[in-house]
Design an enzyme around this catalytic site. Structure first.
Site, mmCIF file in Angstrom:
data_model
loop_
_atom_site.group_PDB
_atom_site.id
_atom_site.type_symbol
_atom_site.label_atom_id
_atom_site.label_comp_id
_atom_site.label_asym_id
_atom_site.label_seq_id
_atom_site.Cartn_x
_atom_site.Cartn_y
_atom_site.Cartn_z
ATOM 1 N N GLY A 14 0.825 -1.212 0.000
ATOM 2 C CA GLY A 14 0.000 0.000 0.000
ATOM 3 C C GLY A 14 0.852 1.252 0.000
ATOM 4 O O GLY A 14 0.492 2.269 0.617
ATOM 5 N N GLY A 17 -0.602 4.851 -0.715
ATOM 6 C CA GLY A 17 -1.736 5.360 0.038
ATOM 7 C C GLY A 17 -1.374 6.558 0.905
ATOM 8 O O GLY A 17 -0.279 7.117 0.811
ATOM 9 N N GLN A 18 -2.316 6.928 1.777
ATOM 10 C CA GLN A 18 -2.152 8.118 2.609
ATOM 11 C C GLN A 18 -0.907 8.029 3.474
ATOM 12 O O GLN A 18 -0.116 8.971 3.554
ATOM 13 C CB GLN A 18 -3.394 8.281 3.499
ATOM 14 N N LEU A 19 -0.702 6.888 4.111
ATOM 15 C CA LEU A 19 0.451 6.716 5.003
ATOM 16 C C LEU A 19 1.719 6.422 4.195
ATOM 17 O O LEU A 19 2.780 6.999 4.437
ATOM 18 C CB LEU A 19 0.128 5.550 5.951
ATOM 19 N N ASP A 40 2.332 -1.852 -4.403
ATOM 20 C CA ASP A 40 0.944 -1.401 -4.309
ATOM 21 C C ASP A 40 0.150 -2.201 -5.331
ATOM 22 O O ASP A 40 0.727 -2.904 -6.163
ATOM 23 C CB ASP A 40 0.830 0.112 -4.570
ATOM 24 N N ILE A 41 -1.153 -2.060 -5.291
ATOM 25 C CA ILE A 41 -1.990 -2.858 -6.201
ATOM 26 C C ILE A 41 -1.884 -2.380 -7.646
ATOM 27 O O ILE A 41 -2.187 -3.108 -8.577
ATOM 28 C CB ILE A 41 -3.458 -2.883 -5.720
ATOM 29 N N ARG A 42 -1.415 -1.122 -7.817
ATOM 30 C CA ARG A 42 -1.202 -0.633 -9.170
ATOM 31 C C ARG A 42 0.110 0.136 -9.227
ATOM 32 O O ARG A 42 0.622 0.583 -8.194
ATOM 33 C CB ARG A 42 -2.354 0.250 -9.654
ATOM 34 N N ASP A 65 -0.981 -7.527 -5.058
ATOM 35 C CA ASP A 65 -2.329 -7.558 -4.512
ATOM 36 C C ASP A 65 -2.285 -8.400 -3.235
ATOM 37 O O ASP A 65 -2.176 -9.625 -3.293
ATOM 38 C CB ASP A 65 -3.284 -8.175 -5.543
ATOM 39 N N TYR A 154 -14.808 -1.760 8.970
ATOM 40 C CA TYR A 154 -13.425 -1.282 9.092
ATOM 41 C C TYR A 154 -12.879 -1.613 10.486
ATOM 42 O O TYR A 154 -11.790 -2.170 10.632
ATOM 43 C CB TYR A 154 -13.397 0.229 8.843
HETATM 44 N N1 SER Z 1 -8.759 7.905 9.508
HETATM 45 C C1 SER Z 1 -9.435 6.645 9.463
HETATM 46 C C2 SER Z 1 -10.776 6.778 8.886
HETATM 47 O O1 SER Z 1 -11.355 7.815 9.031
HETATM 48 C C3 SER Z 1 -9.559 6.036 10.819
HETATM 49 O O2 SER Z 1 -8.480 5.211 11.035
HETATM 50 O O3 SER Z 1 -11.252 5.848 8.315
#
Ligand code: SER
Length: 340
Positions: A14, A17-19, A40-42, A65, A154
């Site tokens: 990943g 992504g954001q992190l 990453d997946i792409r 993936d 989640y």
């Molecule tokens: N920032 C995340 C979310 O809002 C929570 O871990 O899904």
């Protein structure tokens, strides 16, 4: 990573992504581009077939993936990583729209990575979240160890990941570590489908339009953290002496807690003309109300020395300072919105 065998690379899932968008450059700065393999997946737009550019460095890149155990096993066996930073995940609001996919990516993906770590001896970092708590959890001063009965998919996958990390540590001796992140605020990458996304969007819209329409109610209090603190937390946790760590699932970590109203007031310190309007989205409001208002992160502070540097005021000032010149360069929005 300061590991016994520093010749083994660090593997990141990943990565885009954001992190990952900020952790990968931080890992490159700390350990060198030759130590980092991003997946990453792409494939990202930057870089060539087997490489990608993160920040100003090019690193090895593979399409992976995480849902596919064979792909994960194959890459791990091939690369023999010292550490896997498993960042691939769907965030809360997207997960609620696609619960089956969320289980696959967040839970099955974590299981696949832990299996690969068991087979290769890699250490593993898995991010957890304030979402790992639920409506029956104490919402103020939420302790490290408490009721965890989330009612979002989640959250269910985050608790699953935490339990798996505990299990792989106690059963197989895998060196698992994790953090329960609050909402992460960053000027680099968009979060993409979380409940705390408002705390990022508010800054861009403040600079673009001098106003923001928030999907959470003005008094919804949640924990937050500025991304430089979050990245440092990951690096410090992964370098901590394993003997000192009593929790192998995930540590509560936070920097400050605030409401949309308080964040708006802080922005008004820099832009007095800024206005906030709240148009509540019942799904995300419901999710937010099932999460802690403020976590107690004293275990992280005592076990491995966690401390935040950015409070609300420092975060707001730094976000505006970074975003202001970028928004000012947006040609279609150049009607003075980036001033202030
Ligand atoms: N920032 C995340 C979310 O809002 C929570 O871990 O899904």
């Amino acid at each position: 990573m300061r590991t016994p065998n520093s010749k083994q690379p660090i593997l990141i899932t990943g990565a885009m992504g954001q992190l990952g968008s900020e952790l990968v450059p931080a890992l490159i700065r700390r350990y060198g581009p030759g130590s980092v393999i991003a997946t990453d997946i792409r494939h990202p737009e930057t870089g060539h077939g087997s490489t990608a550019v993160f920040g100003d460095a090019e690193v090895e890149f593979r399409v992976l993936d995480c849902v596919d155990p064979q792909q994960v096993g194959h890459v791990a066996t091939d690369v023999k990583p010292s550490v896997i930073f498993h960042l691939a995940a769907l965030l809360s609001a997207v997960a609620e729209r696609r619960p089956q996919l969320a289980w696959q990516v967040n839970a099955q993906g974590t299981f696949n990575v832990l299996e690969a770590a068991r087979e290769t001896g890699a250490r593993v970092f898995v991010p957890s979240s304030i979402a790992a708590f639920g409506p029956s959890t104490p919402r103020d001063g939420t302790p490290q160890e408490t009721l965890q009965r989330p009612d979002t998919i989640y959250g269910v996958t985050k608790v699953t990941g935490e339990l798996l990390c505990d299990y792989y540590h106690s059963r197989f001796g895998v060196d698992t570590r994790g953090l329960r992140f609050p909402g992460l605020i960053s000027h680099v990458a968009e979060p993409g489908g979380g409940t705390t996304d408002y705390a990022v969007e508010i800054f861009r819209d403040a600079l673009r339009y001098s106003s923001y329409q928030c999907f959470l109610a003005e008094d919804t209090r949640l924990d937050m953290m500025y991304m430089p603190d979050a990245i440092r937390a990951v690096l410090e946790l992964m370098e901590a002496d394993p003997e000192r760590l009593r929790h192998r699932n995930a540590f509560n970590v936070t920097a400050f807690s605030c409401t949309p109203g308080e964040l708006a007031a802080e922005i008004r310190q820099h832009m007095p003309e800024f206005t906030l309007r709240c148009e509540v989205d019942p799904v995300r409001q419901g999710i937010a109300e099932s999460w802690p208002r403020s976590m107690d992160d004293s275990e992280a502070r005592s076990q491995w020395g966690w401390r935040h540097e950015y409070g609300l005021a420092e975060t707001a000032a730094d976000m505006l300072a970074h975003l202001r010149p970028r928004v000012a360069r947006e040609p279609h929005l150049s009607h003075g919105a980036a001033g202030g």
